[in-house]
Each structure stands twice: as C-alpha cells, then as structure tokens.
Design a protein around this motif. Structure first.
Motif, PDB file in Angstrom:
ATOM      1  N   SER A  17      54.675  67.003  42.072  1.00 54.67           N
ATOM      2  CA  SER A  17      55.574  66.348  43.025  1.00 54.67           C
ATOM      3  C   SER A  17      56.674  67.283  43.516  1.00 54.67           C
ATOM      4  O   SER A  17      57.019  67.289  44.694  1.00 54.67           O
ATOM      5  N   CYS A  18      57.240  68.073  42.625  1.00 55.34           N
ATOM      6  CA  CYS A  18      58.302  69.004  42.984  1.00 55.34           C
ATOM      7  C   CYS A  18      57.731  70.299  43.573  1.00 55.34           C
ATOM      8  O   CYS A  18      58.475  71.072  44.177  1.00 55.34           O
ATOM      9  N   ALA A  19      56.442  70.548  43.376  1.00 60.12           N
ATOM     10  CA  ALA A  19      55.758  71.753  43.857  1.00 60.12           C
ATOM     11  C   ALA A  19      56.381  73.023  43.286  1.00 60.12           C
ATOM     12  O   ALA A  19      56.579  74.003  43.994  1.00 60.12           O
ATOM     13  N   GLY A  20      56.707  72.979  41.998  1.00 67.45           N
ATOM     14  CA  GLY A  20      57.269  74.161  41.366  1.00 67.45           C
ATOM     15  C   GLY A  20      57.397  73.999  39.869  1.00 67.45           C
ATOM     16  O   GLY A  20      57.064  72.950  39.306  1.00 67.45           O
ATOM     17  N   GLU A  21      57.861  75.047  39.226  1.00 66.06           N
ATOM     18  CA  GLU A  21      58.079  75.055  37.787  1.00 66.06           C
ATOM     19  C   GLU A  21      59.301  74.210  37.459  1.00 66.06           C
ATOM     20  O   GLU A  21      60.376  74.422  38.016  1.00 66.06           O
ATOM     21  N   ARG A  22      59.130  73.242  36.573  1.00 68.57           N
ATOM     22  CA  ARG A  22      60.210  72.327  36.208  1.00 68.57           C
ATOM     23  C   ARG A  22      60.152  72.042  34.711  1.00 68.57           C
ATOM     24  O   ARG A  22      59.103  72.170  34.080  1.00 68.57           O
ATOM     25  N   PRO A  23      61.265  71.593  34.134  1.00 68.45           N
ATOM     26  CA  PRO A  23      61.232  71.164  32.729  1.00 68.45           C
ATOM     27  C   PRO A  23      60.560  69.793  32.608  1.00 68.45           C
ATOM     28  O   PRO A  23      60.746  68.924  33.461  1.00 68.45           O
ATOM     29  N   PHE A  24      59.750  69.622  31.586  1.00 67.43           N
ATOM     30  CA  PHE A  24      59.123  68.343  31.267  1.00 67.43           C
ATOM     31  C   PHE A  24      59.626  67.886  29.919  1.00 67.43           C
ATOM     32  O   PHE A  24      59.846  68.698  29.024  1.00 67.43           O
ATOM     33  N   CYS A  43      58.442  64.808  34.291  1.00 68.35           N
ATOM     34  CA  CYS A  43      59.282  65.838  34.894  1.00 68.35           C
ATOM     35  C   CYS A  43      60.741  65.403  34.756  1.00 68.35           C
ATOM     36  O   CYS A  43      61.086  64.270  35.101  1.00 68.35           O
ATOM     37  N   ALA A  44      61.577  66.300  34.248  1.00 72.24           N
ATOM     38  CA  ALA A  44      62.990  65.975  34.052  1.00 72.24           C
ATOM     39  C   ALA A  44      63.733  65.845  35.376  1.00 72.24           C
ATOM     40  O   ALA A  44      64.792  65.218  35.430  1.00 72.24           O
ATOM     41  N   ASP A  45      63.183  66.410  36.461  1.00 73.87           N
ATOM     42  CA  ASP A  45      63.850  66.332  37.758  1.00 73.87           C
ATOM     43  C   ASP A  45      63.455  65.093  38.561  1.00 73.87           C
ATOM     44  O   ASP A  45      64.300  64.395  39.093  1.00 73.87           O
ATOM     45  N   CYS A  46      62.151  64.821  38.666  1.00 75.06           N
ATOM     46  CA  CYS A  46      61.700  63.722  39.536  1.00 75.06           C
ATOM     47  C   CYS A  46      61.057  62.554  38.788  1.00 75.06           C
ATOM     48  O   CYS A  46      60.849  61.502  39.354  1.00 75.06           O
ATOM     49  N   GLY A  47      60.692  62.751  37.513  1.00 74.87           N
ATOM     50  CA  GLY A  47      60.080  61.682  36.739  1.00 74.87           C
ATOM     51  C   GLY A  47      58.566  61.604  36.844  1.00 74.87           C
ATOM     52  O   GLY A  47      57.954  60.705  36.263  1.00 74.87           O
ATOM     53  N   HIS A  48      57.929  62.527  37.593  1.00 72.11           N
ATOM     54  CA  HIS A  48      56.467  62.531  37.719  1.00 72.11           C
ATOM     55  C   HIS A  48      55.860  62.568  36.317  1.00 72.11           C
ATOM     56  O   HIS A  48      56.190  63.426  35.509  1.00 72.11           O
ATOM     57  N   ALA A  49      54.988  61.635  36.019  1.00 73.09           N
ATOM     58  CA  ALA A  49      54.395  61.532  34.688  1.00 73.09           C
ATOM     59  C   ALA A  49      53.024  62.180  34.656  1.00 73.09           C
ATOM     60  O   ALA A  49      52.249  62.081  35.608  1.00 73.09           O
ATOM     61  N   ILE A  50      52.734  62.854  33.534  1.00 74.52           N
ATOM     62  CA  ILE A  50      51.414  63.439  33.311  1.00 74.52           C
ATOM     63  C   ILE A  50      50.986  63.113  31.885  1.00 74.52           C
ATOM     64  O   ILE A  50      51.813  62.805  31.030  1.00 74.52           O
ATOM     65  N   MET A  51      49.705  63.174  31.637  1.00 71.38           N
ATOM     66  CA  MET A  51      49.148  62.985  30.299  1.00 71.38           C
ATOM     67  C   MET A  51      48.458  64.274  29.908  1.00 71.38           C
ATOM     68  O   MET A  51      47.660  64.815  30.670  1.00 71.38           O
ATOM     69  N   LEU A  52      48.759  64.767  28.729  1.00 64.96           N
ATOM     70  CA  LEU A  52      48.089  65.932  28.183  1.00 64.96           C
ATOM     71  C   LEU A  52      47.404  65.507  26.899  1.00 64.96           C
ATOM     72  O   LEU A  52      47.953  64.744  26.122  1.00 64.96           O
TER      73      LEU A  52
END
Length: 69
Positions: A17-24, A43-52
C-alpha cells in the motif's frame, strides 16, 4: 519481506500500500500465539495487514472420499 528484525514483534519489509520499505508490527494476538509467533503483521504507517507463515503452521486439509459408482 526483508529480514531486518528489531524485536520479535517488529520487522521491516515492503508494504504494497505504501509502495516502499516500512516498519511492520504484530498487533496483540487473539489466537493465543506467543509474541513473535503470530503470522499476522500490520504496516505501522498505513495498517496494511499481511499474513506470513510456513508449511509447518498450516493444518492439513481433509480430503472428501466418495464411493465409486
């Protein structure tokens, strides 16, 4: 995701979502996982959630068996 870990609950990675390196970060886990063990990251900036996860963290699927005609 890159392997830049600052703690078990925080890492750096590419956010789509941010299209870049961000803290998760890992939000508090409602499933009872220990800190750093939960597959949910946000994502700490936008909240985009991922599952690993790994193959060990998935459950086997039951196969449906039907009778032959």
């Amino acid at each position: 995701m890159t392997a830049l870990w600052s703690s078990p609950e925080r890492r750096s990675g590419h956010c789509p979502s941010c299209a870049g390196e961000r803290p998760f970060e890992q939000p508090p886990c409602a499933d009872g996982h220990e800190p750093g063990e939960c597959p949910e990251w946000a994502c700490a900036d936008c909240g985009h959630a991922i599952m690993l996860g790994t193959a060990e963290s998935t459950l086997p699927v039951r196969q449906l068996v039907t009778a032959a005609a």
